[in-house]
Write a protein that holds these residues in place. Structure first.
Motif, PDB file in Angstrom:
ATOM      1  N   ASN A  70       0.847  -1.226  -0.013  1.00 19.61           N
ATOM      2  CA  ASN A  70      -0.125  -0.012   0.134  1.00 19.61           C
ATOM      3  C   ASN A  70       0.869   1.129   0.035  1.00 19.61           C
ATOM      4  O   ASN A  70       1.675   1.317   0.877  1.00 19.61           O
ATOM      5  N   TYR A  71       0.532   2.068  -1.092  1.00 19.38           N
ATOM      6  CA  TYR A  71       1.483   3.168  -1.046  1.00 19.38           C
ATOM      7  C   TYR A  71       0.543   4.409  -0.555  1.00 19.38           C
ATOM      8  O   TYR A  71      -0.747   4.643  -0.852  1.00 19.38           O
ATOM      9  N   ASN A  72       1.026   5.303   0.211  1.00 13.99           N
ATOM     10  CA  ASN A  72       0.455   6.660   0.620  1.00 13.99           C
ATOM     11  C   ASN A  72       1.648   7.667   0.616  1.00 13.99           C
ATOM     12  O   ASN A  72       2.413   7.899   1.124  1.00 13.99           O
ATOM     13  N   GLU A  73       1.025   8.434  -0.536  1.00 14.61           N
ATOM     14  CA  GLU A  73       2.277   9.477  -1.192  1.00 14.61           C
ATOM     15  C   GLU A  73       1.724  10.923  -0.577  1.00 14.61           C
ATOM     16  O   GLU A  73       0.526  11.343  -1.147  1.00 14.61           O
ATOM     17  N   LEU A  74       2.678  11.729  -0.195  1.00 14.13           N
ATOM     18  CA  LEU A  74       2.566  13.119  -0.005  1.00 14.13           C
ATOM     19  C   LEU A  74       3.034  14.037  -1.392  1.00 14.13           C
ATOM     20  O   LEU A  74       4.144  13.752  -1.597  1.00 14.13           O
ATOM     21  N   VAL A  75       2.163  14.471  -1.921  1.00 16.22           N
ATOM     22  CA  VAL A  75       2.530  15.119  -3.155  1.00 16.22           C
ATOM     23  C   VAL A  75       2.144  16.776  -2.933  1.00 16.22           C
ATOM     24  O   VAL A  75       1.286  17.182  -2.349  1.00 16.22           O
ATOM     25  N   TYR A  76       3.345  17.569  -3.050  1.00 18.65           N
ATOM     26  CA  TYR A  76       3.463  18.906  -2.787  1.00 18.65           C
ATOM     27  C   TYR A  76       2.839  19.683  -3.852  1.00 18.65           C
ATOM     28  O   TYR A  76       3.497  19.741  -4.737  1.00 18.65           O
TER      29      TYR A  76
ATOM     30  N   GLN B  63       0.563 -11.195   9.909  1.00 15.76           N
ATOM     31  CA  GLN B  63       1.144  -9.919   9.063  1.00 15.76           C
ATOM     32  C   GLN B  63       0.110  -9.119   8.831  1.00 15.76           C
ATOM     33  O   GLN B  63      -1.042  -9.405   8.366  1.00 15.76           O
ATOM     34  N   TYR B  64       0.247  -7.946   9.326  1.00 17.06           N
ATOM     35  CA  TYR B  64      -0.589  -6.747   9.026  1.00 17.06           C
ATOM     36  C   TYR B  64      -0.286  -5.993   7.680  1.00 17.06           C
ATOM     37  O   TYR B  64       0.859  -6.271   7.205  1.00 17.06           O
ATOM     38  N   PRO B  65      -1.012  -5.075   7.126  1.00 21.74           N
ATOM     39  CA  PRO B  65      -0.584  -4.596   5.803  1.00 21.74           C
ATOM     40  C   PRO B  65       0.767  -3.809   5.683  1.00 21.74           C
ATOM     41  O   PRO B  65       1.307  -3.201   6.690  1.00 21.74           O
ATOM     42  N   PHE B  66       1.549  -3.927   4.800  1.00 19.04           N
ATOM     43  CA  PHE B  66       2.615  -3.406   4.146  1.00 19.04           C
ATOM     44  C   PHE B  66       2.181  -1.996   3.998  1.00 19.04           C
ATOM     45  O   PHE B  66       1.784  -2.059   2.621  1.00 19.04           O
ATOM     46  N   ASN B  67       2.502  -0.869   4.565  1.00 13.66           N
ATOM     47  CA  ASN B  67       2.389   0.396   4.232  1.00 13.66           C
ATOM     48  C   ASN B  67       3.472   1.258   3.931  1.00 13.66           C
ATOM     49  O   ASN B  67       4.426   1.393   4.818  1.00 13.66           O
ATOM     50  N   ILE B  68       3.797   1.901   2.700  1.00 11.18           N
ATOM     51  CA  ILE B  68       4.750   2.624   2.426  1.00 11.18           C
ATOM     52  C   ILE B  68       4.290   3.984   2.326  1.00 11.18           C
ATOM     53  O   ILE B  68       3.443   4.479   1.610  1.00 11.18           O
ATOM     54  N   GLU B  69       5.074   4.770   3.144  1.00 12.35           N
ATOM     55  CA  GLU B  69       4.710   6.206   3.072  1.00 12.35           C
ATOM     56  C   GLU B  69       5.613   6.899   2.305  1.00 12.35           C
ATOM     57  O   GLU B  69       6.958   6.729   2.382  1.00 12.35           O
ATOM     58  N   VAL B  70       5.465   7.702   1.321  1.00  9.79           N
ATOM     59  CA  VAL B  70       6.161   8.266   0.380  1.00  9.79           C
ATOM     60  C   VAL B  70       6.409   9.921   0.621  1.00  9.79           C
ATOM     61  O   VAL B  70       5.514  10.585   0.746  1.00  9.79           O
ATOM     62  N   PHE B  71       7.775  10.501   0.676  1.00 15.16           N
ATOM     63  CA  PHE B  71       7.966  11.531   0.883  1.00 15.16           C
ATOM     64  C   PHE B  71       8.557  12.340  -0.274  1.00 15.16           C
ATOM     65  O   PHE B  71       9.954  12.265  -0.574  1.00 15.16           O
TER      66      PHE B  71
END
Length: 248
Positions: A52-58, A160-168
């Motif tokens: 799972n990708y969670n991306e912060l877009v400026y 295992q719980y979800p693999f979450n990727i925080e993108v900066f």
């Protein structure tokens, strides 16, 4: 403004980390000794098989969060590989007779153990989302008896719980955060002797796209997961949780 998906991710992750950290109780010295001397079966399961990708877009005037999921089902047999990796690490930690549950159970028994673990993980995630109490792990008697009949006194189960990727975006970096429940179960009566957590976290830098972590058959993602699992066996981490070590 946070998207609903992003808010849900933050709530789930914080609740899991806080809940696990506040409730973990090491096993007694007698139980540690028993686990070290007796045969134990190890099994690892991950129901989602997703990143799972969670991306912060400026943007110029605001920040935007984007979320999406990518399945790696069929690309990596993570359950088999990590079951083996955890088995090896548990042996090195002191569970000297750790074996693989899949080598002792028939296909139906193993599938039932897998599905019961999936059901519990999904129920926990739903409980967190709905603000309810965590459910109690419930396992079937048939596969526990099958293990006990083969001289396996303990089942070491990981969910295992979800693999979450925080993108900066400004730093071209991302952080993968997740955790896996770790239970030690008495196969003779089904009692839970230990309920803890393994934290599977790592950082990754990319050149053009956060999804580069999937390149070359998930090479960077796999290596990050493997390294994170190994780090959990530092004396002050999972061994300490379980009561196997007392760091100086």
């Amino acid at each position: 403004m946070f998207s609903k998906i992003k808010v849900t991710f933050v709530i789930l992750f914080c609740a899991l980390m806080a809940g696990c950290a506040g409730q973990i109780k090491p096993m007694s010295s007698d139980e540690v000794s028993n686990l070290s001397q007796k045969r134990a079966a190890v099994a690892y399961f991950y129901p989602d098989k997703k990143i799972n990708y969670n991306e912060l877009v400026y943007k110029v005037l605001w920040n935007e969060y984007r979320s999406n999921s990518v399945s790696f089902a069929g690309l990596w047999d993570i359950e088999s590989e990590l079951s083996e990796r955890f088995q090896t690490r548990f042996r090195q930690m002191g569970i000297n007779q750790a074996v693989l549950a899949r080598d002792l159970l028939n296909d139906e028994q193993y599938a039932n153990l897998q599905e019961d673990t999936y059901t519990h993980i999904r129920a926990v995630l739903k409980a967190i989302k709905d603000g309810e109490n965590f459910p109690t792990l419930t396992l079937g008697a048939s596969y526990q008896k099958a293990l006990a009949d083969q001289g396996v006194d303990r089942l070491v189960l990981l969910g295992q719980y979800p693999f979450n990727i925080e993108v900066f975006g400004l730093t071209d970096s991302e952080i993968m955060r997740s955790s896996a429940d770790v239970w030690v179960i008495d196969t003779n009566d089904g009692s839970i002797l230990f309920d803890g957590a393994a934290y599977i976290n790592f950082g990754h830098e990319y050149e053009e796209s956060p999804r580069e972590i999937e390149s070359n058959n998930l090479h960077a993602f796999k290596e990050g997961i493997r390294s994170a699992v190994d780090k959990e066996f530092a004396p002050e981490r999972l061994p300490k949780q379980m009561g196997f070590s007392n760091p100086q």
